[in-house]
Design a protein around this motif. Sequence first.
Motif, PDB file in Angstrom:
ATOM      1  N   VAL A 287      33.607  -9.304 -54.382  1.00 35.92           N
ATOM      2  CA  VAL A 287      32.408  -9.723 -55.104  1.00 35.92           C
ATOM      3  C   VAL A 287      32.618 -11.099 -55.727  1.00 35.92           C
ATOM      4  O   VAL A 287      31.727 -11.966 -55.681  1.00 35.92           O
ATOM      5  CB  VAL A 287      32.040  -8.684 -56.174  1.00 35.92           C
TER       6      VAL A 287
ATOM      7  N   ARG B 281      25.189  -7.246 -54.538  1.00 32.22           N
ATOM      8  CA  ARG B 281      25.081  -5.826 -54.213  1.00 32.22           C
ATOM      9  C   ARG B 281      24.066  -5.605 -53.086  1.00 32.22           C
ATOM     10  O   ARG B 281      24.293  -4.789 -52.182  1.00 32.22           O
ATOM     11  CB  ARG B 281      24.661  -5.046 -55.448  1.00 32.22           C
ATOM     12  N   GLU B 282      22.964  -6.308 -53.168  1.00 31.09           N
ATOM     13  CA  GLU B 282      21.959  -6.171 -52.122  1.00 31.09           C
ATOM     14  C   GLU B 282      22.512  -6.644 -50.778  1.00 31.09           C
ATOM     15  O   GLU B 282      22.246  -6.033 -49.736  1.00 31.09           O
ATOM     16  CB  GLU B 282      20.715  -6.981 -52.499  1.00 31.09           C
TER      17      GLU B 282
ATOM     18  N   ILE C 118      31.695  -1.415 -54.025  1.00 29.45           N
ATOM     19  CA  ILE C 118      31.032  -2.676 -54.364  1.00 29.45           C
ATOM     20  C   ILE C 118      29.836  -2.470 -55.295  1.00 29.45           C
ATOM     21  O   ILE C 118      29.684  -3.215 -56.277  1.00 29.45           O
ATOM     22  CB  ILE C 118      30.639  -3.434 -53.081  1.00 29.45           C
ATOM     23  N   PRO C 119      28.977  -1.504 -55.072  1.00 29.48           N
ATOM     24  CA  PRO C 119      27.855  -1.322 -56.007  1.00 29.48           C
ATOM     25  C   PRO C 119      28.288  -0.951 -57.426  1.00 29.48           C
ATOM     26  O   PRO C 119      27.488  -1.062 -58.363  1.00 29.48           O
ATOM     27  CB  PRO C 119      27.042  -0.178 -55.370  1.00 29.48           C
TER      28      PRO C 119
END
Length: 936
Positions: free
Chosen positions: A322, A401-402, A441-442
């Motif tokens: 990220v 995130r998307e 990741i989310p």
Amino acid sequence: MSIKWRCPVLPLTLLLALACSLNPSLAQAPDAKTQAKRVPPPAAAVSLKPLPAPEFVRELGGIEEYRLPNGLQILLLPDAAQSTTTVNITYRVGSRHEAPGEYGMAHLLEHLVFKGTPSQRDIPGEFAKRGMRWNGTTSSDRTNYFASFNANAETLDFALALEADRMVNSFIAKADLDKEMTVVRNEFERGENNGFQVLNQRVNAAAYAWHPYGKSTIGPRSDIENVPIEKLQAFYKRWYRPDNATLLVAGNFNKAATLARIAVHFAPLRRPAEAMSQPYTVEPPQDGERTVVVRRVGGQPMLLARYHVPAAAHPDSAALMVYGLLMTLQPSGQLYKNLVEPKLAVAAFLGGLGGADPGGAQAFVALPPDADVAKVEQVLLDLVEGRSLKPFEESELARVRELAVVGYREQMKKPEALIQQISGLIGAGDWRLLFQLMEDIPQVTLADVERVRQQYFRSANRTLGRYLPATQVEKVEIPVAPPLDQRLAALKGPPKVEEGEVFDPTPALLATRTAAQKLPSGIELQTLSKRTRGKAVQLQMQLRWGNRDETFVRRGSDVLGQMLMEGSAGYSKQQLQDEMVKLRAQMSISSADQGATLRIVAEQDTLLLALKIAADVLQRPLLPQEAFERMQKSAIAGLQSSRQEPETKRREATRGHYNAARQVEFGHPDYVKSLDDRIHAVQSTTLDDLRATHQDFWSANEARVAVVGALPDGLGAAVDSLFGAWKKPAAPRFVRHVPAYKAIPPARFDALVRDKANAILRLHQTFRLNQSDADATALSVAAHVLGGGALESRLSTRVRQQEGLSYGIEASLDVPSFGDDAELQIRATFAPDKRERIIAVVLEELARLARDGVSEAELARAKKNLAEGRKQSRASEAQLASALLWLGDRGESWADAQRRDDELQALTLEQVNAAWRRLIRLEAFVISTAGDFKQP
């Protein structure tokens, strides 16, 4: 150079983020061969039992995992909507598994596996005939082979049969190696033309001191050209086996029929009995920034900063990914905004994860030709390492995130592309890591991103590479040495030096060769005549003066001897060195509070000339201010640099205990000074202090000279002539200090030292004993059994050989010739977490020695070792000269040395054990350690 050759600047999907690790795989399509019909694998590799069906293990994300009894892992990704099928086999072997001399072997083997088997001699031709797209790649952690084709059951069966066949039947032949080597070498050369690849390889090499991740997957030219076929064959047999492979089938296929055909082709392959030895090298933490510069003709300037990060399986991987996306995305990423938008750079990127082992995240910048490299470098590092980084916003995190969700969906739409990501993660440990990242990741927060940035993106963890284009590059080519038979063919050899005599250095023989006389000036001269090799001769002169109380307060006496070597009235420092070289001689002077020692090593015809120079140096030294300041600065730096050393910390921890036990205060000669005290003493010393000490004390008022070897004629007359008049009637006479025993109470000290991998241990005990006492020789034998000699001592056997707690442990006994302040010390090094264990083991051995005593075998061995050690010391001219001075100081002769030898041989077990039990008390030791110990 265009930076698009590997990684897109804008990673729109998670798939691209995973791909852009800046750690490219290496692969080339091999040349074609002729075709032949497949034959079954040899009996050694095939089982004749009924074929077992693959056993279902799990399903995750639409991927089904199966396992054969021979260890083969099977992953199926069925998708009826696809019109194609992909077969991939991944072996968990890459450049990480190579040894020195084998670098590039995994990749070279990948090429040779396409050269055929007895049943498939033209693998590329068979692929072409079926319209299959195929290749193979090698990375640090894995090697994979894959082929995609329009969905067809027969073609699928061919692909499965081929992979099973070449898993065990590939030729790996010398003829193929000879031809393919040049292909791989050309691939290597092509990489050498690529500025980024060269920079990446150099940065990795500098970043890893030990781990094989620092080695390029393709290997060096020398290994590519010279690897023996036998090593390649052994490497193939070691790693190409069903229990080290994962077979992946994706796309359009009949699952049940495919599993059945997999069983037919792969189940007969036996799992080798030999276990695979996995690499175990762990890269230690980097302890400071490293820098690499690459200069090549052409290309554009580039910067590449590499930071060590955990293995891919570590929970921090999601936050690291990220962070890389937040920094890189266009147009929101801060690397883009601060470097690309203002046209300081043409591209910028941050990304990368670990592999099976801790790997690296890399910040990359490509610059325009006229860029200010230093400015861009500072901006890049300040951003990546957080010094000028603006806080990220929640909207940026949501965007990433998307993208992760989009990336996941894009991958799942294209199973054939997903295979390549899974193949890489198999090498990193497990295919499920892909879904773990998707799940993690989310959950990543901005706090997680900041935490990993602070933890990993630090200057001490950075290796920075600069690629600087040049119009001309200087390369220093190291020539190859000629064959030894050619190089040495005309060798004639130097003139032979004079041979020495056969000499058995028994005290009786030494006595016949020794002569003592008092010269007219009062100087005592002792000589030992011996025909030595090259007519070598050793001279030692001992000068003494004063009593301890009045000389102790003189500052700088310990460095005065060294200062004398800076030159004299007759010789500059350079002239002094040059003359010694001409005379084939060496000279040194050491000094202390109450005396000095001159040592000269020369030859029979040069000793007196060297002695003449020494007389000028001793009596008329220059003592230059520049040299004094240089030595003073060096001494202070040495002391200051020792502040964090274990021995310094141990000494600081224990000195108060010793000072209190001895009832001494600062200013007393026996007071143990602190490090700051010692630094201050050096700082406060002046050159006038040294000059005054030399003027007041240094003389031949009380001098003793020992000379051993090929004695020159006129030696006594020369000594008397050069030093006899060097008198100072006002200088105080030498008064020997006789140390008296003072009990030191037992105690325990543990000093904490940070950032030191090795800890030290000292056990110390004082007791009353003199060398003339009856117990002295007996105790020396017991101490030798405990911790003397080599690895045969009790401490070495137990602590090192049996328990592996220390590289080195020893016990030493110091019994004075004058006074009775004797001591026993035990010293060891150890890993900090083994502190209590090593202390317990040493105390157990001390208790065992007191309880059980020395054995007959140990006594015999100790007597032999000590006697042989004494004899070996008497074979050295330098030690013989020291022995003459020592005997003269005690008023003894070689007859006394023989008496001590006889006493050693006459010792009994009862005497040795009684001496140990009488003098050494288990509870009386001062135990001290120093190391990086974990705090509660």
